[in-house]
Design an enzyme around this catalytic site. Structure first.
Site, PDB file in Angstrom:
ATOM      1  N   SER A 126       0.831  -1.201   0.000  1.00 35.63           N
ATOM      2  CA  SER A 126       0.000   0.000   0.000  1.00 35.63           C
ATOM      3  C   SER A 126       0.864   1.248   0.000  1.00 35.63           C
ATOM      4  O   SER A 126       1.971   1.259   0.552  1.00 35.63           O
ATOM      5  CB  SER A 126      -0.860  -0.018   1.266  1.00 35.63           C
ATOM      6  OG  SER A 126      -1.436   1.252   1.491  1.00 35.63           O
ATOM      7  N   TYR A 150      -1.050  -0.460  11.090  1.00 35.35           N
ATOM      8  CA  TYR A 150      -1.417  -1.132   9.835  1.00 35.35           C
ATOM      9  C   TYR A 150      -0.324  -0.904   8.785  1.00 35.35           C
ATOM     10  O   TYR A 150       0.167  -1.847   8.150  1.00 35.35           O
ATOM     11  CB  TYR A 150      -2.764  -0.603   9.326  1.00 35.35           C
ATOM     12  CG  TYR A 150      -2.993  -0.843   7.863  1.00 35.35           C
ATOM     13  CD1 TYR A 150      -3.274  -2.121   7.381  1.00 35.35           C
ATOM     14  CD2 TYR A 150      -2.903   0.207   6.931  1.00 35.35           C
ATOM     15  CE1 TYR A 150      -3.460  -2.342   6.029  1.00 35.35           C
ATOM     16  CE2 TYR A 150      -3.086  -0.008   5.584  1.00 35.35           C
ATOM     17  CZ  TYR A 150      -3.367  -1.282   5.134  1.00 35.35           C
ATOM     18  OH  TYR A 150      -3.534  -1.496   3.792  1.00 35.35           O
ATOM     19  N   LYS A 154       2.510  -3.463   6.789  1.00 36.55           N
ATOM     20  CA  LYS A 154       2.752  -3.544   5.335  1.00 36.55           C
ATOM     21  C   LYS A 154       4.249  -3.375   5.061  1.00 36.55           C
ATOM     22  O   LYS A 154       4.827  -4.111   4.250  1.00 36.55           O
ATOM     23  CB  LYS A 154       1.951  -2.483   4.581  1.00 36.55           C
ATOM     24  CG  LYS A 154       0.456  -2.771   4.494  1.00 36.55           C
ATOM     25  CD  LYS A 154       0.126  -3.836   3.460  1.00 36.55           C
ATOM     26  CE  LYS A 154      -1.333  -4.262   3.524  1.00 36.55           C
ATOM     27  NZ  LYS A 154      -1.667  -5.418   2.707  1.00 36.55           N
ATOM     28  N   TYR A 177      -0.499  -0.159  -3.740  1.00 35.93           N
ATOM     29  CA  TYR A 177      -1.734   0.426  -4.269  1.00 35.93           C
ATOM     30  C   TYR A 177      -1.925   1.819  -3.704  1.00 35.93           C
ATOM     31  O   TYR A 177      -1.723   2.048  -2.520  1.00 35.93           O
ATOM     32  CB  TYR A 177      -2.975  -0.350  -3.835  1.00 35.93           C
ATOM     33  CG  TYR A 177      -2.921  -1.848  -3.908  1.00 35.93           C
ATOM     34  CD1 TYR A 177      -2.167  -2.514  -4.869  1.00 35.93           C
ATOM     35  CD2 TYR A 177      -3.680  -2.599  -3.009  1.00 35.93           C
ATOM     36  CE1 TYR A 177      -2.167  -3.898  -4.912  1.00 35.93           C
ATOM     37  CE2 TYR A 177      -3.691  -3.968  -3.057  1.00 35.93           C
ATOM     38  CZ  TYR A 177      -2.915  -4.617  -4.011  1.00 35.93           C
ATOM     39  OH  TYR A 177      -2.934  -5.981  -4.042  1.00 35.93           O
TER      40      TYR A 177
HETATM   41  N1  UFG Z   1     -12.395  11.332   3.738  1.00 35.48           N
HETATM   42  C1  UFG Z   1     -13.386  12.203   4.145  1.00 35.48           C
HETATM   43  N2  UFG Z   1     -14.490  11.677   4.744  1.00 35.48           N
HETATM   44  C2  UFG Z   1     -14.669  10.327   4.947  1.00 35.48           C
HETATM   45  C3  UFG Z   1     -13.636   9.469   4.534  1.00 35.48           C
HETATM   46  C4  UFG Z   1     -12.511   9.990   3.945  1.00 35.48           C
HETATM   47  O1  UFG Z   1     -13.274  13.411   3.980  1.00 35.48           O
HETATM   48  O2  UFG Z   1     -15.702   9.932   5.516  1.00 35.48           O
HETATM   49  C5  UFG Z   1     -11.219  11.878   3.054  1.00 35.48           C
HETATM   50  C6  UFG Z   1      -9.888  11.586   3.737  1.00 35.48           C
HETATM   51  O3  UFG Z   1      -9.603  12.570   4.698  1.00 35.48           O
HETATM   52  C7  UFG Z   1      -8.930  11.592   2.542  1.00 35.48           C
HETATM   53  C8  UFG Z   1      -9.788  11.070   1.393  1.00 35.48           C
HETATM   54  O4  UFG Z   1     -11.132  11.250   1.795  1.00 35.48           O
HETATM   55  O5  UFG Z   1      -8.541  12.905   2.243  1.00 35.48           O
HETATM   56  C9  UFG Z   1      -9.557   9.606   1.125  1.00 35.48           C
HETATM   57  O6  UFG Z   1      -9.737   8.878   2.328  1.00 35.48           O
HETATM   58  P1  UFG Z   1      -9.869   7.290   2.358  1.00 35.48           P
HETATM   59  O7  UFG Z   1     -10.137   6.894   3.773  1.00 35.48           O
HETATM   60  O8  UFG Z   1     -10.813   6.846   1.319  1.00 35.48           O
HETATM   61  O9  UFG Z   1      -8.447   6.837   1.883  1.00 35.48           O
HETATM   62  P2  UFG Z   1      -7.029   7.080   2.565  1.00 35.48           P
HETATM   63  O10 UFG Z   1      -6.230   7.864   1.587  1.00 35.48           O
HETATM   64  O11 UFG Z   1      -7.089   7.519   3.945  1.00 35.48           O
HETATM   65  O12 UFG Z   1      -6.654   5.557   2.623  1.00 35.48           O
HETATM   66  C10 UFG Z   1      -5.651   4.990   1.942  1.00 35.48           C
HETATM   67  C11 UFG Z   1      -5.999   3.518   1.620  1.00 35.48           C
HETATM   68  C12 UFG Z   1      -6.026   2.707   2.880  1.00 35.48           C
HETATM   69  C13 UFG Z   1      -4.785   2.951   3.654  1.00 35.48           C
HETATM   70  C14 UFG Z   1      -4.662   4.397   3.996  1.00 35.48           C
HETATM   71  C15 UFG Z   1      -3.485   4.651   4.885  1.00 35.48           C
HETATM   72  O13 UFG Z   1      -7.223   3.439   0.973  1.00 35.48           O
HETATM   73  O14 UFG Z   1      -6.111   1.339   2.551  1.00 35.48           O
HETATM   74  O15 UFG Z   1      -4.536   5.101   2.782  1.00 35.48           O
HETATM   75  O16 UFG Z   1      -3.363   5.967   5.230  1.00 35.48           O
HETATM   76  F1  UFG Z   1      -4.809   2.266   4.804  1.00 35.48           F
END
Ligand code: UFG
Length: 337
Positions: A126, A150, A154, A177
């Site tokens: 990831s 987590y 990884k 990813y």
């Molecule tokens: N976000 C919101 N509201 C929500 C959920 C997310 O505003 O309810 C925002 C987050 O702050 C971020 C963006 O949407 O700016 C994307 O958030 P996600 O949770 O969808 O994805 P992340 O980038 O946090 O997650 C990714 C991968 C995970 C991994 C994580 C680690 O999808 O598998 O990075 O930081 F674990």
């Protein structure tokens, strides 16, 4: 015909990858304990591909059972390893669970592979291993410095794989990813989270009326509209990257690390707005505070995967969101009947 053993093959990315493998004429063996997935995903993969796969409901923590599966299946050519716990928040509350499950599971799997002379593995890593990188788009040689348990697991699993590959001359592909989203174009398989922690599954449930509103985690980031920017990648493109990685390992038995993203970023507001347009739903959104551990912007430099795997993302934002919405509307309760 090449036989691939897929751990976690009933999960979100696992099921799409199993389908891509069957479509590319691989034989597929799935090992999944169904702790965070559903057998229905396997049934649907078989229906979509009009092919059967071999399924074992088993945890990779059970070394004896794993050894038996390798023996029974015979001639496994390579492994794709997805099975792991993956919720960032939960990993902060229960770090031992994450280290135990993810690290021990991987060690058991590698021991079983060694005992059965299986020497190629594609690993589900990831972009989280980069933490907050100094530069975006981020390249594979950037520092690895995850910010939560987590992400640590990884990074550790990557290291274990690298050391194993170097010692025994195995073929190792570490696929980092970025943000996997979307669903199969049929709408028959997709992401089915118990609780949606990620943005798109959450927005889908708001659009479907299951949840009232989406909270935007911070509007004061140093980005064009103040909300977080991510590199979203369609799960079908991601699945194809695994097939390409298997081919690469056949030709070049060493360790390869690849970013799997598009290099194109979208903000939270852009994602919500595009979802409104495609679903024709209102999708109430409110601004909340920043979520701990989030970075302002994360983008992939995927040049290496383009060059060495001949892999390129084919789906854009429209397809990511329209397939996510199709999956959600056709399966309001996910895989539950
Ligand atoms: N976000 C919101 N509201 C929500 C959920 C997310 O505003 O309810 C925002 C987050 O702050 C971020 C963006 O949407 O700016 C994307 O958030 P996600 O949770 O969808 O994805 P992340 O980038 O946090 O997650 C990714 C991968 C995970 C991994 C994580 C680690 O999808 O598998 O990075 O930081 F674990």
């Amino acid at each position: 015909m090449s036989k691939i053993l897929v751990t976690g093959g009933a999960g979100y990315i696992g099921s799409h990858t199993c389908l891509a493998l069957l479509e590319a004429n691989y034989e597929v063996v799935v090992v999944d304990d169904l702790s965070n997935s559903s057998y229905e995903a396997i049934t649907r993969v078989e229906k979509l591909s009009k092919k059967k796969l071999s399924f074992h409901k088993e945890s990779i923590l059970n070394k004896e059972a794993l050894d038996q599966i390798f023996q029974k299946e015979k001639n496994v050519d390579a492994v794709i390893h997805f099975a792991a716990k993956k919720a960032v928040g939960e990993s902060c509350e229960k770090p031992l669970l994450y280290y135990q499950n993810n690290i021990s599971g991987t060690l058991q799997l590698l021991e079983s592979m060694k005992a059965s002379n299986v020497t190629d593995i594609v690993f589900s890593s990831s972009a989280t291993v980069y933490g907050e990188p100094d530069e975006v788009p981020v390249k594979e040689d950037a520092d690895v410095r995850p910010t939560n348990p987590y992400g640590q697991t990884k990074a550790m699993m990557e290291q274990i794989l690298k050391d194993t590959g170097a010692a025994y001359g195995w073929g190792i592909a570490l696929l980092r990813y970025f943000n996997p989203v979307g669903a199969h174009i049929s709408g028959d398989i997709g992401e089915d989270p118990e609780y949606p922690n990620n943005l798109l599954p959450f927005v889908s449930q708001v659009a479907a009326g299951i949840r009232k509103k989406v909270t935007i985690f911070g509007e004061d980031y140093p980005t064009p509209d103040g909300t977080g920017v991510r590199d979203y990648i369609h799960v079908i493109d991601l699945a194809h990257a695994h097939v390409k990685a298997l081919i690469k390992l056949k030709q070049d038995k060493s360790t390869h690390t690849y970013n799997i993203g598009t290099g194109r970023g979208y903000s939270v507001k852009e994602m919500v707005e595009t979802f409104r347009k495609i679903s024709q739903k209102e999708i109430p959104a409110v601004c909340g505070s920043r979520r701990e551990g989030d970075v302002p912007i994360l983008l992939a430099d995927a040049t290496l995967a383009n060059k060495e795997l001949g892999w390129q993302a084919e789906f854009g934002l429209e397809e990511m969101i329209s397939t996510a919405w199709k999956w959600q509307s056709q399966n309001p309760k996910g895989y539950k009947a």
